[in-house]
Design a protein around this motif. Structure first.
Motif, PDB file in Angstrom:
ATOM      1  N   LYS A 203       3.938  14.090  -1.163  1.00  0.00           N
ATOM      2  CA  LYS A 203       3.667  15.031  -2.299  1.00  0.00           C
ATOM      3  C   LYS A 203       5.256  15.218  -2.812  1.00  0.00           C
ATOM      4  N   ALA A 204       6.394  15.143  -1.678  1.00  0.00           N
ATOM      5  CA  ALA A 204       7.644  15.503  -2.100  1.00  0.00           C
ATOM      6  C   ALA A 204       8.401  14.334  -2.735  1.00  0.00           C
ATOM      7  N   HIS A 205       7.833  13.375  -2.440  1.00  0.00           N
ATOM      8  CA  HIS A 205       8.560  11.783  -2.598  1.00  0.00           C
ATOM      9  C   HIS A 205       8.371  11.408  -3.993  1.00  0.00           C
ATOM     10  N   HIS A 206       9.450  11.236  -4.842  1.00  0.00           N
ATOM     11  CA  HIS A 206       9.244  10.887  -6.442  1.00  0.00           C
ATOM     12  C   HIS A 206       8.172   9.844  -6.448  1.00  0.00           C
ATOM     13  N   PHE A 207       8.314   8.457  -5.738  1.00  0.00           N
ATOM     14  CA  PHE A 207       7.729   7.488  -5.953  1.00  0.00           C
ATOM     15  C   PHE A 207       6.215   7.541  -5.335  1.00  0.00           C
ATOM     16  N   LEU A 208       6.108   8.396  -4.401  1.00  0.00           N
ATOM     17  CA  LEU A 208       4.585   8.256  -3.523  1.00  0.00           C
ATOM     18  C   LEU A 208       3.913   9.825  -3.868  1.00  0.00           C
ATOM     19  N   SER A 209       4.313  10.485  -4.986  1.00  0.00           N
ATOM     20  CA  SER A 209       3.782  11.999  -5.366  1.00  0.00           C
ATOM     21  C   SER A 209       2.415  11.570  -5.644  1.00  0.00           C
ATOM     22  N   GLY A 210       1.990  10.442  -6.105  1.00  0.00           N
ATOM     23  CA  GLY A 210       0.705  10.197  -7.010  1.00  0.00           C
ATOM     24  C   GLY A 210      -0.331   9.334  -6.159  1.00  0.00           C
ATOM     25  N   THR A 211       0.141   9.328  -4.651  1.00  0.00           N
ATOM     26  CA  THR A 211      -0.376   8.557  -3.796  1.00  0.00           C
ATOM     27  C   THR A 211      -1.844   9.381  -3.148  1.00  0.00           C
ATOM     28  N   ASN A 212      -2.944   8.539  -3.130  1.00  0.00           N
ATOM     29  CA  ASN A 212      -3.933   8.965  -2.395  1.00  0.00           C
ATOM     30  C   ASN A 212      -3.777   9.138  -0.839  1.00  0.00           C
ATOM     31  N   VAL A 213      -3.231  10.196  -0.243  1.00  0.00           N
ATOM     32  CA  VAL A 213      -2.676  10.112   0.962  1.00  0.00           C
ATOM     33  C   VAL A 213      -3.585   9.741   2.050  1.00  0.00           C
ATOM     34  N   GLY A 214      -4.912  10.146   2.011  1.00  0.00           N
ATOM     35  CA  GLY A 214      -5.798   9.967   2.695  1.00  0.00           C
ATOM     36  C   GLY A 214      -6.344   8.473   3.143  1.00  0.00           C
ATOM     37  N   GLU A 215      -6.511   7.925   1.667  1.00  0.00           N
ATOM     38  CA  GLU A 215      -6.694   6.513   1.802  1.00  0.00           C
ATOM     39  C   GLU A 215      -5.560   5.700   2.574  1.00  0.00           C
ATOM     40  N   TYR A 216      -4.178   6.049   1.924  1.00  0.00           N
ATOM     41  CA  TYR A 216      -2.922   5.375   2.694  1.00  0.00           C
ATOM     42  C   TYR A 216      -2.959   5.623   4.099  1.00  0.00           C
ATOM     43  N   HIS A 217      -3.333   6.794   4.793  1.00  0.00           N
ATOM     44  CA  HIS A 217      -3.311   6.810   6.300  1.00  0.00           C
ATOM     45  C   HIS A 217      -4.442   6.236   6.862  1.00  0.00           C
ATOM     46  N   ARG A 218      -5.719   5.998   6.220  1.00  0.00           N
ATOM     47  CA  ARG A 218      -6.648   5.225   6.826  1.00  0.00           C
ATOM     48  C   ARG A 218      -6.197   3.727   6.942  1.00  0.00           C
ATOM     49  N   ARG A 219      -5.549   3.386   5.888  1.00  0.00           N
ATOM     50  CA  ARG A 219      -5.006   1.932   5.881  1.00  0.00           C
ATOM     51  C   ARG A 219      -3.989   1.712   6.985  1.00  0.00           C
ATOM     52  N   LEU A 220      -3.105   2.600   7.270  1.00  0.00           N
ATOM     53  CA  LEU A 220      -2.142   2.525   8.310  1.00  0.00           C
ATOM     54  C   LEU A 220      -2.825   2.631   9.700  1.00  0.00           C
ATOM     55  N   GLU A 221      -3.889   3.290   9.828  1.00  0.00           N
ATOM     56  CA  GLU A 221      -4.512   3.240  11.143  1.00  0.00           C
ATOM     57  C   GLU A 221      -5.296   1.795  11.352  1.00  0.00           C
ATOM     58  N   GLY A 222      -5.565   1.282   9.947  1.00  0.00           N
ATOM     59  CA  GLY A 222      -6.255  -0.151  10.328  1.00  0.00           C
ATOM     60  C   GLY A 222      -5.090  -1.283  10.872  1.00  0.00           C
ATOM     61  N   LEU A 223      -3.960  -0.962  10.343  1.00  0.00           N
ATOM     62  CA  LEU A 223      -2.620  -1.869  10.766  1.00  0.00           C
ATOM     63  C   LEU A 223      -2.361  -1.354  12.266  1.00  0.00           C
ATOM     64  N   LYS A 224      -2.496  -0.317  12.540  1.00  0.00           N
ATOM     65  CA  LYS A 224      -2.327   0.089  14.030  1.00  0.00           C
ATOM     66  C   LYS A 224      -3.084  -0.506  14.802  1.00  0.00           C
ATOM     67  N   ARG A 225      -4.453  -0.322  14.620  1.00  0.00           N
ATOM     68  CA  ARG A 225      -5.414  -0.972  15.312  1.00  0.00           C
ATOM     69  C   ARG A 225      -5.361  -2.449  15.663  1.00  0.00           C
ATOM     70  N   ALA A 226      -4.970  -3.119  14.574  1.00  0.00           N
ATOM     71  CA  ALA A 226      -4.909  -4.672  14.646  1.00  0.00           C
ATOM     72  C   ALA A 226      -3.667  -5.069  15.489  1.00  0.00           C
ATOM     73  N   PHE A 227      -2.773  -4.385  15.044  1.00  0.00           N
ATOM     74  CA  PHE A 227      -1.186  -5.083  15.542  1.00  0.00           C
ATOM     75  C   PHE A 227      -0.423  -4.279  16.662  1.00  0.00           C
ATOM     76  N   LEU A 228      -0.546  -2.874  16.400  1.00  0.00           N
ATOM     77  CA  LEU A 228       0.311  -1.988  17.606  1.00  0.00           C
ATOM     78  C   LEU A 228      -0.116  -2.317  19.062  1.00  0.00           C
ATOM     79  N   ASP A 229       0.932  -2.526  19.785  1.00  0.00           N
ATOM     80  CA  ASP A 229       0.782  -2.734  21.208  1.00  0.00           C
ATOM     81  C   ASP A 229       0.516  -4.157  21.584  1.00  0.00           C
ATOM     82  N   ARG A 230       0.042  -4.812  20.479  1.00  0.00           N
ATOM     83  CA  ARG A 230      -0.121  -6.455  20.830  1.00  0.00           C
ATOM     84  C   ARG A 230       0.955  -7.239  20.219  1.00  0.00           C
ATOM     85  N   ALA A 231       1.056  -7.010  19.017  1.00  0.00           N
ATOM     86  CA  ALA A 231       2.273  -7.966  18.318  1.00  0.00           C
ATOM     87  C   ALA A 231       3.514  -7.045  17.876  1.00  0.00           C
ATOM     88  N   VAL A 232       3.626  -5.905  17.809  1.00  0.00           N
ATOM     89  CA  VAL A 232       4.482  -5.038  17.579  1.00  0.00           C
ATOM     90  C   VAL A 232       4.556  -3.610  18.136  1.00  0.00           C
TER      91      VAL A 232
END
Length: 297
Positions: A203-232
């Motif tokens: 909310k404090a970031h000028h370029f990100l203030s209009g972001t759907n934060v919940g959806e963004y974090h959901r997408r980040l969790e998908g990346l974590k499940r797919a790649f963290l600890d295995r590829a990166v």
């Protein structure tokens, strides 16, 4: 490196930028409309005693109202305003020539207008600029396809990251065919792909203030499940290695304010490319058609 002004720093030498230059960064990207940015870079370059980096800047539009809403190019850039912006950048940066100069936005129909390019070619003939570029607006990378196909620019800058991989099958094949240089930006999606931002930070970031934060974090969790600890080992590693794995990317920008951020980035850019299977999985399973800049009007 994209230089961003530290709010606690005057228009003096930037320790972060000096560390980046010491670490081997060879290009600095900025814009005339970023407050104080060119002055900070100019002061830092004056203090730097090593090999001078390439300096890239963007021409200021006549009005920011032309961002995101189409207007004829004459409402944003005229021969006189282009020349005035370049002259002002040269003075602020303390250099005799800008290595790369962008128009700081682009609409498809502008590809059919000649005046902007004729003005930049004249400035090149005068030795004030070298490479002519356009910066694709927001996620509208397809808007620059015509100007690239016609080879009316030397360089294009565009958003490219693990969520915005579409340039991989549209713009980048054309730049490769035409021999056009490429600058990938928003590699960390304005910092959100670091995975370290909570709702308040969004909310404090000028370029990100209009972001759907919940959806963004959901997408980040998908990346974590797919790649963290295995590829990166981290999301920022995934983001940076994804972009640098594409040989058609000439360079990329990272907005870095602190020495610690620079140190982190230098370590990550030294890592090898991602496996092709992981790159394919990112492009197939994690592309997210969005525009966090839509409300910035």
């Amino acid at each position: 490196m994209l230089i961003a002004r530290d709010p606690d720093l005057s228009y003096g030498v930037s320790p972060a930028l000096l560390r980046a230059l010491e670490g081997g960064v060879t290009m600095i990207d900025t814009a005339r409309i970023y407050p104080g940015s060119e002055d900070i870079i100019g002061a830092t370059l004056a203090a730097w005693r090593g090999t001078k980096p390439l300096v890239s800047s963007k021409i200021a539009p006549l009005s920011v109202d032309t961002f995101r809403h189409y207007a004829p190019i004459s409402c944003a850039f005229t021969p006189a305003s282009i020349r005035a912006s370049v002259e002002a950048s040269l003075k602020a940066l303390g250099v005799e020539r800008l290595d790369v100069v962008h128009l700081h936005q682009w609409f498809y129909l502008w590809s059919f207008e000649p005046d902007w390019r004729e003005t930049l070619l004249a400035l090149r003939a005068e030795g004030k600029i070298d490479q002519i570029a356009v910066s694709a607006q927001d996620h509208e990378h397809d808007a620059v396809l015509k100007v690239v196909e016609d080879a009316h620019v030397d360089v294009v800058q565009f958003i490219y990251n693990v969520f915005e991989s579409r340039p991989r099958v549209s713009l980048l094949p054309m730049t490769e065919r035409r021999g056009i240089g490429t600058i990938a930006r928003c590699v960390l999606d304005s910092g959100a792909l670091s995975g370290m931002m909570d709702e308040a930070a969004f909310k404090a970031h000028h370029f990100l203030s209009g972001t759907n934060v919940g959806e963004y974090h959901r997408r980040l969790e998908g990346l974590k499940r797919a790649f963290l600890d295995r590829a990166v080992d981290s999301l920022d590693e995934l983001a940076i290695r994804f972009v640098l794995s594409d040989r058609r990317v000439s360079t990329m920008t990272l907005g870095l304010v602190s020495v610690a951020e620079v140190e982190r980035a230098l370590a990550l850019v030294a890592l090898p490319p991602l496996d092709e299977a992981d790159i394919e999985a990112i492009c197939k399973n994690h592309v997210w058609t969005k525009n966090v800049y839509e409300r910035l009007v």
